[in-house]
Write a protein that holds these residues in place. Structure first.
Motif, short mmCIF file in Angstrom:
data_model
loop_
_atom_site.label_atom_id
_atom_site.label_comp_id
_atom_site.label_asym_id
_atom_site.label_seq_id
_atom_site.Cartn_x
_atom_site.Cartn_y
_atom_site.Cartn_z
N MET A 1 -1.75 -1.32 6.25
CA MET A 1 -0.37 -1.28 5.75
C MET A 1 -0.28 -1.71 4.29
SD MET A 1 1.64 -2.94 8.99
CE MET A 1 0.42 -4.10 9.55
N HIS A 2 0.36 -0.86 3.48
CA HIS A 2 0.61 -1.20 2.08
C HIS A 2 1.75 -2.20 1.98
CE1 HIS A 2 -1.76 1.72 -0.23
NE2 HIS A 2 -1.50 2.61 0.71
N PHE A 3 1.66 -3.11 1.03
CA PHE A 3 2.79 -4.00 0.75
C PHE A 3 3.89 -3.17 0.09
CE2 PHE A 3 4.83 -7.39 -1.97
CZ PHE A 3 5.49 -7.98 -0.91
N GLU B 1 2.15 1.51 6.55
CA GLU B 1 0.85 2.16 6.44
C GLU B 1 1.05 3.60 5.97
OE1 GLU B 1 -1.17 2.30 10.18
OE2 GLU B 1 -3.11 2.30 9.14
N CYS B 2 0.26 4.03 4.99
CA CYS B 2 0.42 5.41 4.51
C CYS B 2 -0.29 6.37 5.47
CB CYS B 2 -0.07 5.56 3.08
SG CYS B 2 -1.86 5.59 2.91
N THR B 3 -0.13 7.65 5.22
CA THR B 3 -0.63 8.64 6.17
C THR B 3 -2.16 8.73 6.18
OG1 THR B 3 -0.31 10.34 4.49
CG2 THR B 3 1.48 10.00 6.06
N SER C 1 -6.71 -0.65 -3.32
CA SER C 1 -6.42 0.68 -3.87
C SER C 1 -6.45 1.64 -2.69
CB SER C 1 -7.47 1.09 -4.90
OG SER C 1 -8.74 1.18 -4.27
N CYS C 2 -6.01 2.88 -2.93
CA CYS C 2 -5.92 3.83 -1.82
C CYS C 2 -5.90 5.25 -2.38
CB CYS C 2 -4.65 3.55 -1.02
SG CYS C 2 -4.45 4.59 0.44
N PRO C 3 -6.49 6.20 -1.69
CA PRO C 3 -6.45 7.59 -2.18
C PRO C 3 -5.02 8.11 -2.33
CG PRO C 3 -7.99 7.39 -0.33
CD PRO C 3 -7.27 6.07 -0.46
N CYS C 4 -4.04 7.48 -1.68
CA CYS C 4 -2.65 7.95 -1.80
C CYS C 4 -2.07 7.62 -3.17
CB CYS C 4 -1.77 7.35 -0.70
SG CYS C 4 -1.32 5.62 -0.99
N GLY C 5 -2.74 6.76 -3.92
CA GLY C 5 -2.28 6.42 -5.27
C GLY C 5 -1.43 5.17 -5.33
ZN LIG Z 1 -2.28 4.61 0.90
#
Ligand SMILES: [Zn+2]
Length: 447
Positions: free
Chosen positions: A265-267, A258-260, A323-327
């Motif tokens: 959780m991202h694959f 999982e990103c911050t 998609s996610c703001p973390c890119g």
């Molecule tokens: Zn993310």
């Protein structure tokens, strides 16, 4: 976006098409390898009447049969020590782990040097995604020995350049001392242990866990850290950010992180493992889109020792987004439990983690600890579902609390339940994985 956001920027921000192109080519090579080297798959493919020529494009994968944990167990029993599904030469295997089976006999998983590199890569990507950086000092308060995510976490955390502190389990005094003396910044453990350890620090060391200065908790091996109320409590207990990872003992120690932003959780296995989500009832492959739920299925793309095709993990997941703001471009999910844990009450599928979420949300009136009591083996349970819940030591109206829990569960999960309240500290605590279900029938007949 600074590149320090990602460990492997190129693949982590690649488009789905780009990733699939890599996967398509790698899967072709993995299948060549299976047809040449794996007795287990040669027999399996023959029985299914499927040949190497049946795979040309990635979408052809669904024509191939699933692999189950039971098959791996049978394969190991038929051809000890590691099973027919082992496709590498014994002298190329550099380490064995075992999955924590519930059946008693260990289920071994061997790795070659190349397999170890893949495990390190996906595990490191998961930790980095969770916010681990070179400057971190990480207390590993989880299994270290046969547990797949023990030595693999060591390799991964060291590969990032962070400091790995191998504490292991059942060593709270050592863990506390290491946190204090080394000024640790992060801890890797099960969410059950994070809860247990916070209570232990308050009770035994007479300290507030927040004063210990941990900033990051990396949790895994069970669903707890993804349950909103449990996470909120852990963050409150420790004053630290909680993220989680997910892996599979038979495929790779950690494959999701999982990103911050804390939105699932991202694959993290892009070029190493292909993930599918299937309908657990009919096995149909489902599109990986927001809102889709099902069972996670893995196919290895470059594994030597234990290459597995369409391996049924029995993990039930829900896709939260693509998609996610973390890119990062890989999909995000939450694991809600294992198929084995699922209960059926009046035709409704219920995961114990969902009940726990409701109980935890009533903190501080409850401690968050609960057990579902099963009189007979599941998954079907005669209503009402019996639940023992700990109320906190502070005075409150118990009749009202019992009523409120029963109503909330009925309103949220549409199942009738009967709650028995017990005082804080009554239910046993677990340092490794938590137990949400008490199987009374297992001890029937015992004096
Ligand atoms: Zn993310």
């Amino acid at each position: 976006m600074p590149t320090s956001e990602y460990l492997d920027a190129k693949i982590e921000t690649a488009t789905l098409k780009e990733v699939q192109k890599v996967q398509e080519a790698k899967l072709a090579r993995q299948l060549d390898y299976l047809f040449a080297r794996s007795l287990f798959y040669k027999e399996k493919f023959q029985a299914a009447g499927i040949g190497r020529k049946d795979y040309r494009r990635l979408r052809d994968l669904v024509r191939f049969p699933f692999t189950t944990k039971e098959e791996l167990r049978e394969s190991q029993a038929a051809q000890p020590p590691l099973g027919k599904h082992v496709a590498a030469r014994l002298d190329d295997i550099i380490r064995v782990h075992s999955s924590t089976g519930t059946t008693g006999k260990p289920s071994f998983v061997g790795i070659t040097r190349a397999d170890a590199r893949v495990w390190t890569a996906t595990t490191a990507r998961s930790f980095y995604t969770q916010g681990l950086r070179k400057s971190d000092i990480v207390i590993h308060a989880a299994g270290l020995t046969m547990f797949v995510a023990g030595l693999s976490s060591k390799d991964a955390i060291e590969s990032i350049g962070a400091m790995f502190v191998p504490i292991g389990t059942g060593a709270s005094e050592k863990a506390l001392m290491a946190i204090q003396l080394l000024k640790a910044t992060a801890m890797h453990c099960t969410p059950s242990y994070a809860t247990y350890f916070a209570e232990w620090v308050r009770r035994e060391a007479k300290l507030d866990p927040r004063e210990l200065g941990l900033k990051k908790l990396f949790c895994g091996a069970e669903p707890g850290a993804g349950i909103p109320a449990v996470r909120a409590q852990l963050e409150e207990d420790w004053g630290a950010r909680v993220t989680e990872g997910l892996g599979n003992a038979d495929m790779a120690p950690i494959l999701f992180g999982e990103c911050t932003r804390q939105t699932g959780m991202h694959f993290c296995g892009q070029e190493y493992v292909l993930a599918e989500i299937v309908d657990p009832e009919n096995g149909q492959s489902l599109p990986i889109e927001k809102g889709v739920g099902g069972e996670l299925v893995y196919t290895s793309l470059e594994r030597e020792c234990v290459p597995l095709l369409r391996f049924r993990t029995r993990d039930r997941v829900t896709v939260l987004g693509t998609s996610c703001p973390c890119g990062r471009t890989s999909f995000r999910l939450r694991c809600i439990g294992r198929t084995d844990d699922m209960l059926i009450v009046l035709g409704v599928n219920v995961f114990p983690s969902a009940i726990r979420d409701i109980i935890s949300s009533l903190h501080p009136r409850t401690t968050g600890e609960m057990r579902i009591v099963l009189e007979e083996p599941g998954p079907k349970v005669m209503p009402p579902l019996k639940i023992v819940v700990e109320h906190s030591a502070a005075p409150c109206n118990l009749a009202e609390l019992k009523n409120e829990i029963e109503k909330r569960i009925k309103a949220t999960l549409s199942i009738p339940c009967s709650v028995e309240l017990v005082v804080a500290g009554t239910l046993p605590r677990y340092e490794m994985k938590g137990q949400l279900v008490k199987k009374v029938y297992e001890n029937k007949g015992a004096v």
